[in-house]
Design a protein around this motif. Structure first.
Motif, PDB file in Angstrom:
ATOM      1  N   GLY A 265      -0.155   6.405   9.621  1.00 40.76           N
ATOM      2  CA  GLY A 265      -0.426   7.705  10.212  1.00 40.76           C
ATOM      3  C   GLY A 265       0.842   8.332  10.752  1.00 40.76           C
ATOM      4  O   GLY A 265       1.925   7.744  10.698  1.00 40.76           O
ATOM      5  N   ASN A 266       0.724   9.527  11.288  1.00 35.59           N
ATOM      6  CA  ASN A 266       1.890  10.217  11.829  1.00 35.59           C
ATOM      7  C   ASN A 266       2.409   9.568  13.104  1.00 35.59           C
ATOM      8  O   ASN A 266       3.618   9.552  13.355  1.00 35.59           O
ATOM      9  N   GLU A 267       1.500   9.008  13.917  1.00 35.01           N
ATOM     10  CA  GLU A 267       1.891   8.461  15.207  1.00 35.01           C
ATOM     11  C   GLU A 267       1.683   6.961  15.300  1.00 35.01           C
ATOM     12  O   GLU A 267       2.178   6.333  16.242  1.00 35.01           O
ATOM     13  N   ASN A 268       0.926   6.371  14.371  1.00 38.69           N
ATOM     14  CA  ASN A 268       0.669   4.937  14.471  1.00 38.69           C
ATOM     15  C   ASN A 268       0.496   4.315  13.088  1.00 38.69           C
ATOM     16  O   ASN A 268       0.420   5.015  12.076  1.00 38.69           O
ATOM     17  N   ILE A 269       0.454   2.996  13.103  1.00 43.17           N
ATOM     18  CA  ILE A 269       0.234   2.202  11.896  1.00 43.17           C
ATOM     19  C   ILE A 269      -1.012   1.362  12.129  1.00 43.17           C
ATOM     20  O   ILE A 269      -1.120   0.675  13.153  1.00 43.17           O
ATOM     21  N   ARG A 270      -1.932   1.416  11.197  1.00 46.81           N
ATOM     22  CA  ARG A 270      -3.196   0.694  11.332  1.00 46.81           C
ATOM     23  C   ARG A 270      -3.245  -0.419  10.285  1.00 46.81           C
ATOM     24  O   ARG A 270      -3.098  -0.167   9.089  1.00 46.81           O
ATOM     25  N   VAL A 271      -3.445  -1.650  10.764  1.00 45.46           N
ATOM     26  CA  VAL A 271      -3.566  -2.808   9.876  1.00 45.46           C
ATOM     27  C   VAL A 271      -4.972  -3.388  10.048  1.00 45.46           C
ATOM     28  O   VAL A 271      -5.376  -3.722  11.167  1.00 45.46           O
ATOM     29  N   MET A 272      -5.687  -3.506   8.939  1.00 45.28           N
ATOM     30  CA  MET A 272      -7.065  -4.001   8.964  1.00 45.28           C
ATOM     31  C   MET A 272      -7.179  -5.274   8.138  1.00 45.28           C
ATOM     32  O   MET A 272      -6.775  -5.293   6.967  1.00 45.28           O
ATOM     33  N   ILE A 273      -7.713  -6.326   8.749  1.00 42.92           N
ATOM     34  CA  ILE A 273      -7.930  -7.599   8.077  1.00 42.92           C
ATOM     35  C   ILE A 273      -9.442  -7.861   8.069  1.00 42.92           C
ATOM     36  O   ILE A 273     -10.045  -8.093   9.108  1.00 42.92           O
ATOM     37  N   ARG A 274     -10.019  -7.816   6.879  1.00 47.90           N
ATOM     38  CA  ARG A 274     -11.470  -7.943   6.721  1.00 47.90           C
ATOM     39  C   ARG A 274     -11.802  -9.231   5.982  1.00 47.90           C
ATOM     40  O   ARG A 274     -11.085  -9.625   5.050  1.00 47.90           O
ATOM     41  N   ASP A 275     -12.868  -9.885   6.394  1.00 49.87           N
ATOM     42  CA  ASP A 275     -13.317 -11.088   5.690  1.00 49.87           C
ATOM     43  C   ASP A 275     -14.823 -11.024   5.460  1.00 49.87           C
ATOM     44  O   ASP A 275     -15.524 -10.205   6.063  1.00 49.87           O
ATOM     45  N   THR A 276     -15.301 -11.879   4.586  1.00 47.66           N
ATOM     46  CA  THR A 276     -16.740 -11.983   4.299  1.00 47.66           C
ATOM     47  C   THR A 276     -17.265 -13.302   4.856  1.00 47.66           C
ATOM     48  O   THR A 276     -18.004 -14.024   4.194  1.00 47.66           O
ATOM     49  N   GLY A 277     -16.829 -13.610   6.073  1.00 48.90           N
ATOM     50  CA  GLY A 277     -17.161 -14.889   6.689  1.00 48.90           C
ATOM     51  C   GLY A 277     -18.466 -14.895   7.447  1.00 48.90           C
ATOM     52  O   GLY A 277     -19.365 -14.076   7.199  1.00 48.90           O
ATOM     53  N   ILE A 278     -18.543 -15.793   8.432  1.00 46.96           N
ATOM     54  CA  ILE A 278     -19.798 -16.026   9.156  1.00 46.96           C
ATOM     55  C   ILE A 278     -20.107 -14.924  10.160  1.00 46.96           C
ATOM     56  O   ILE A 278     -21.248 -14.803  10.611  1.00 46.96           O
ATOM     57  N   GLY A 279     -19.103 -14.122  10.523  1.00 44.55           N
ATOM     58  CA  GLY A 279     -19.351 -13.028  11.450  1.00 44.55           C
ATOM     59  C   GLY A 279     -19.571 -13.504  12.873  1.00 44.55           C
ATOM     60  O   GLY A 279     -19.525 -14.702  13.180  1.00 44.55           O
ATOM     61  N   MET A 280     -19.855 -12.558  13.758  1.00 40.80           N
ATOM     62  CA  MET A 280     -20.034 -12.857  15.180  1.00 40.80           C
ATOM     63  C   MET A 280     -21.121 -11.977  15.776  1.00 40.80           C
ATOM     64  O   MET A 280     -21.312 -10.845  15.331  1.00 40.80           O
ATOM     65  N   THR A 281     -21.793 -12.496  16.778  1.00 46.89           N
ATOM     66  CA  THR A 281     -22.742 -11.695  17.539  1.00 46.89           C
ATOM     67  C   THR A 281     -21.970 -10.821  18.529  1.00 46.89           C
ATOM     68  O   THR A 281     -20.762 -11.024  18.753  1.00 46.89           O
TER      69      THR A 281
END
Length: 351
Positions: A265-281
């Motif tokens: 982005g113009n003011e920030n950098i976004r890093v997304m790490i996604r998985d298809t794991g067990i997840g969380m409540t």
């Protein structure tokens, strides 16, 4: 006794403001009548009373609002301070110099409580740091002996025992290393020794380093990493991606998918790490960044509960933010937002 003081202060405040409002409005109406600005019709006797009472009520309400706001200001300050303490900031203090009739004891006791909490936190932190430091030497010796044993001709049972010893040593070594690093970071407010480096290449190197782990589980890695440079502390950023990727690998089943995206982005950098794991409540998500927290069930069998606490601290030192979205049996996505720092920004003393 304290309740009585509080009630007395409120009652006195209300009575004083009401009387002041009544006297002020009566004086104003009398003065306006004497000056001939207003005139009352004697045939309608209730009009002067209505105007007088209305004026009195308006003035009283205004005075009561002003006085009450002043009276409750210490409570608002106390609430804000308690919110800071709830986030783990034990440096906050309230003024004990003439805080009011009924807040002096509250402020004094609050400061005592925060001081004790801070002392306890420092004692616990120093104890853990010292113990971790002392453990490193015998731990290294144990690891060395286990490695030597594995290089000799052992029967299968002996080899299995030696492998377990070596694995336990590696786990404890990782734990003590994280404890010492987190303890060091908690005493820092800013980061120095920054350099400009390729953020996308760093993430690729982290993925290559972890290849034995995700390859053994036949997991798929999906990348979208445009070329981007970042000005920061390279070794600390490595800790962020290493911990987040390690978690994604551990909690994603055989043949699962892990995707990593960089959005500039113009003011920030976004890093997304996604998985298809067990997840969380939602309950687990509320505590995953707490030190030594491990959820019940399958997540409690992995890690030592320090990785995400370390990640959050580093992100905070970078003036960034980290968030998580997750659903049980669906997966999780961790989003790290880093500001676009440049060399022109002043570096301050830090690590």
């Amino acid at each position: 006794m304290k309740t009585f003081k509080l009630l007395t202060a409120l009652v006195v405040t209300m009575l004083v403001t009401l009387h002041i409002g009544l006297f002020a409005s009566s004086g104003a109406v009398y003065l306006l009548d004497r000056l001939g600005i207003i005139h009352f019709n004697p045939s309608i006797a209730w009009i002067p009373f209505f105007e007088l009472s209305t004026t009195a009520c308006c003035i009283s309400i205004a005075l009561t609002a002003i006085v009450t706001r002043k009276l409750l200001a210490p409570l608002h300050l106390l609430a804000d301070s308690m919110e800071q303490v709830a986030t783990g900031d034990f440096s906050v203090r309230l003024s004990e110099a003439n805080p009011g009739l009924w807040m002096h004891d509250v402020n004094v006791n609050f400061n005592k409580m925060v001081t004790e909490l801070n002392s306890t936190e420092l004692l616990q932190s120093d104890f853990i740091q010292n113990v971790s430091h002392e453990i490193k030497t015998p731990l290294a010796a144990m690891d060395g002996y286990a490695t030597l044993l594995l290089s000799t001709n052992l029967n299968p049972e002996q080899a299995q025992y030696a492998e377990r010893i070596a694995a336990s040593c590696h786990k404890l070594s990782s734990l003590t290393g994280n404890i010492l690093l987190l303890s060091k970071l908690e005493n820092q407010q800013i980061i120095s020794e920054k350099t400009t480096f390729s953020l996308d290449e760093q993430i690729r190197q982290v993925i290559l380093t972890a290849q034995p782990l995700w390859s053994a589980r036949s997991q798929n890695i999906d990348l979208e990493l445009p070329e981007i440079s970042y000005y920061g502390r390279e070794d600390l950023l490595w800790q962020i991606w290493g911990n987040l990727l390690s978690n994604a690998i551990k909690f994603t089943p055989q043949g699962g998918m892990i995707s990593i995206r960089i959005v500039e982005g113009n003011e920030n950098i976004r890093v997304m790490i996604r998985d298809t794991g067990i997840g969380m409540t939602e309950d687990v998500q509320a505590h995953i960044f707490d030190k030594f927290y491990q959820a019940e069930g399958s997540r409690s069998t992995h890690g030592n509960g320090l990785g995400l606490a370390l990640v959050k601290k580093i992100v905070a030192l970078c003036d960034g933010k980290i968030s998580v979205e997750s659903q049980p049996d669906v997966g999780s996505v961790f989003t790290v937002i880093l500001p676009r720092a440049t060399r022109s920004q002043p570096d301050m003393a830090g690590l």
